[in-house]
Design a protein around this motif. Structure first.
Motif, PDB file in Angstrom:
ATOM      1  N   PRO A 115       0.823  -1.213   0.000  1.00  0.00           N
ATOM      2  CA  PRO A 115       0.000   0.000   0.000  1.00  0.00           C
ATOM      3  C   PRO A 115       0.853   1.257   0.000  1.00  0.00           C
ATOM      4  CG  PRO A 115      -0.013  -1.028   2.155  1.00  0.00           C
ATOM      5  CD  PRO A 115       0.679  -1.984   1.241  1.00  0.00           C
ATOM      6  N   ARG A 116       0.259   2.323  -0.385  1.00  0.00           N
ATOM      7  CA  ARG A 116       0.959   3.607  -0.337  1.00  0.00           C
ATOM      8  C   ARG A 116       1.245   3.983   1.106  1.00  0.00           C
ATOM      9  NH1 ARG A 116       1.567   6.837  -4.674  1.00  0.00           N
ATOM     10  NH2 ARG A 116       0.703   6.049  -6.612  1.00  0.00           N
ATOM     11  N   LYS A 117       2.424   4.596   1.309  1.00  0.00           N
ATOM     12  CA  LYS A 117       2.845   5.105   2.615  1.00  0.00           C
ATOM     13  C   LYS A 117       2.819   4.023   3.682  1.00  0.00           C
ATOM     14  CE  LYS A 117       1.487   9.729   1.281  1.00  0.00           C
ATOM     15  NZ  LYS A 117       0.665  10.928   1.541  1.00  0.00           N
ATOM     16  N   CYS A 118       3.380   2.905   3.294  1.00  0.00           N
ATOM     17  CA  CYS A 118       3.510   1.760   4.202  1.00  0.00           C
ATOM     18  C   CYS A 118       4.647   2.054   5.191  1.00  0.00           C
ATOM     19  CB  CYS A 118       3.826   0.520   3.354  1.00  0.00           C
ATOM     20  SG  CYS A 118       3.820  -1.053   4.206  1.00  0.00           S
ATOM     21  N   ASN A 119       4.374   1.934   6.497  1.00  0.00           N
ATOM     22  CA  ASN A 119       5.402   2.264   7.480  1.00  0.00           C
ATOM     23  C   ASN A 119       6.270   1.047   7.793  1.00  0.00           C
ATOM     24  OD1 ASN A 119       3.801   0.706   9.138  1.00  0.00           O
ATOM     25  ND2 ASN A 119       2.982   2.446  10.296  1.00  0.00           N
TER      26      ASN A 119
END
Length: 596
Positions: free
Chosen positions: A229-233
């Motif tokens: 996913p986008r902006k996966c931490n």
């Protein structure tokens, strides 16, 4: 009898003679009257002619004075393209002599070509003592492949973040593969744009990087392909990606752009900066050509502005904005917009109100003049195909006659090695924009973000991003105010949008645009510290607009577990497949149009 007849005859002759003499007298008198009347009429005609000549002469002198002392065409904005926002208001502009654009920029209290207090800040990206090196962290037989997305700068974000992802996963990174199927249609590989050897060697202490995936028992690996996913931490990678990598040993992350959170621990943020600002450099041919372009701009002027102008038809169609071109514009851009099936119906007025529409060339010119840049300033324009062509550019060129691009300051032969490759041409613009004294944009796309962050890291060189939300209202109302009022409001609205230190609070915006973890502050004198506190207080008050814009364009992330329902479709395991086999053509994500 005869005597009587003779007397009558003589009397008759005498009477006829008197009558003839009387007629002669009357005729003579009439001729005199006519002569006198003619003389009077001639004198009157002479006076009238003299009066007409005098009035005509006065009118000619008046017209000459107007032509000499009136502002030039550029100042009166006579070159309005059909897509100009003021085209429909041209009657109001002509009848309102209040809003007159000066040719000079005027004097501002601050310097135009430098950022105040920049000497108090510097880029710092060295790792802390707690940061583990690659030889301690990297697991054997654990490889990460990355496929980037979009154009040059969108790919750059993917390359930078791929190094951090490999560090989090304790994996060896294979040199990322660049997207060659996107809108930009560039077949260049990594080594044809970036210095691959420097990339590998500069990061050798942080992450192990190799050029190609090795064989496994004499056979090629078959990587497991997946998406994140986008902006996966960091936790997202450890819980979602690491188990698959541990099992399969080789994974390929597809469409890898903005797949890493803006919020990471400081050492990981500093690793990002080491990659972006030190390890990831262009090839020597690109660097040499870029340096030549910068030198030629320096030969033309001591200082110059670089303007990144995104006003291509595809860009405007994607945003769904409207620029006054009538049904023709709606048909043309609407047809292009249908290319993205996932886009909602456009609401141009709402987009403009929220500051999400790129400024027109005319609006950018007015903003720069209001900030204090005069008509003699030299501008380098990094741009693709401008919608409306020369007609759209005419108002900007009228305001700033020293108008340049790489095509005007370099020969066709010099650009030939790059001209067939959009990413290499974009790299040349990237270099000139980065080296300019002032960088200006009409949008908030990928190139703007990447260059804005770089300019902050290397000394906070002035970087002007339009406060589009506020400026839009001002542009709409400008014909109801004087130029002085307009310029004063532009200067007030742009506080917090000029590239100054601390104008954006830490954690706000996109990290590549605002790399606060990698910027350190020196110890200044007591006077400078007091000035800093005062200016920081002013920025806190005036910078609320910045926060509003950033919040709308890039919502603050919450470091929570990723919701299964939202991302299960994206991160589920895909069937095993040869890494060289391409999946079917996918619809480009909406962010790709902002890649440049």
């Amino acid at each position: 009898m005869m005597l009587t007849n003779l007397k009558q005859l003589m009397f008759s002759l005498k009477m006829k003679r008197k009558k003839r003499e009387r007629n002669n007298i009357l005729l003579h008198g009439s001729n005199d009257i006519c002569v006198e009347l003619n003389r009077i009429l001639w004198r009157k005609r002479h006076r009238i002619f003299s009066l007409v000549s005098f009035v005509s002469g006065c009118l000619i002198l008046l017209l000459f004075a107007v032509s000499v002392f009136s502002p030039p065409p550029a100042a009166n904005l006579l070159f309005l393209p059909p897509h100009s926002l003021v085209r429909k208001e041209i009657a109001a502009v002509e009848s309102n002599a209040v809003f007159q654009v000066p040719t000079s920029g005027g004097d501002l209290d601050r310097g135009l070509w430098s950022t105040s207090r920049s000497k108090l800040y510097y880029g710092c990206s060295n790792a802390s003592n707690k940061f583990q090196t690659a030889d301690m962290k990297t697991y054997p037989n654990r490889y990460l492949l990355i496929s980037t997305s979009g154009g040059l700068n969108q790919q750059r974000t993917g390359i930078v973040d791929s190094v951090v992802a490999a560090y989090i996963l304790n994996a060896t990174l294979v040199v990322p593969r660049l997207d060659q199927r996107s809108y930009w249609k560039d077949a260049s590989g990594f080594a044809e744009i970036f210095n691959v050897d420097r990339f590998i060697s500069s990061l050798s202490r942080d992450v192990k990087i190799i050029k190609e995936l090795p064989l496994k028992g004499g056979q090629p690996w078959i990587p497991r392909r997946m998406a994140v996913p986008r902006k996966c931490n960091e936790r997202c990678y450890q819980t979602r990606v690491l188990p698959v990598l541990t099992k399969k040993q080789v994974i390929e992350l597809r469409k890898f752009d903005y797949r890493l959170s803006n919020r990471l621990e400081t050492d990981l943020q500093k690793l990002r900066c080491r990659v972006n600002y030190h390890a990831l450099t262009f090839t020597d041919p690109i660097l040499d050509m870029g340096k030549l372009l910068v030198e030629r701009m320096r030969m033309k002027a001591k200082h110059f502005i670089a303007l990144h102008l995104r006003f291509e038809p595809d860009m405007l169609a994607f945003t769904g904005c409207y620029y006054g071109g009538g049904d023709k514009e709606r048909r043309e851009l609407g047809k292009i917009r249908r290319r993205w099936k996932a886009l909602h119906a456009s609401n141009p007025e709402k987009m403009r109100r929220q500051g999400r529409c790129p400024l027109t060339p005319e609006e950018i010119g007015l903003m720069l003049r209001a900030l204090g840049f005069g008509s003699d300033v030299h501008i380098y324009v990094a741009s693709g195909e401008v919608y409306g062509g020369e007609e759209t550019l005419a108002p900007l060129k009228a305001l700033f006659r020293n108008f340049h691009s790489k095509e005007t300051i370099a020969t066709e032969a010099e650009l030939a090695p790059f001209s067939s490759f959009s990413s290499r041409m974009a790299a040349l613009d990237y270099i000139v924009c980065d080296e300019s004294d002032v960088f200006v944009s009409n949008n908030n796309g990928n190139m703007v973000r990447m260059i804005a962050g770089r300019r902050r890291y290397f000394g906070h060189k002035p970087t002007i991003r339009p406060n589009a939300k506020k400026l839009y209202k001002l542009f709409m109302a400008r014909n109801n105010m004087t130029w002085e009022e307009f310029a004063t409001k532009v200067q007030a609205f742009q506080v917090g949008f000029m590239g100054a230190p601390k104008e954006v609070k830490p954690g706000r915006g996109e990290f590549h645009e605002n790399p606060t973890s990698c910027i350190c502050e020196t110890t200044g004198t007591e006077t400078i510290q007091k000035e800093t506190q005062e200016e920081d207080h002013e920025n806190d008050n005036n910078g609320r607009d910045t926060a509003e814009v950033n919040d709308e364009q890039d919502p603050i992330e919450e470091d929570l577990d990723w919701i299964e329902d939202d991302y299960s479709d994206n991160i589920k395991d895909l069937p095993d497949t040869d890494s060289n086999v391409l999946t079917k053509q996918e619809q480009p994500e909406v962010e790709e149009l902002f890649s440049d």
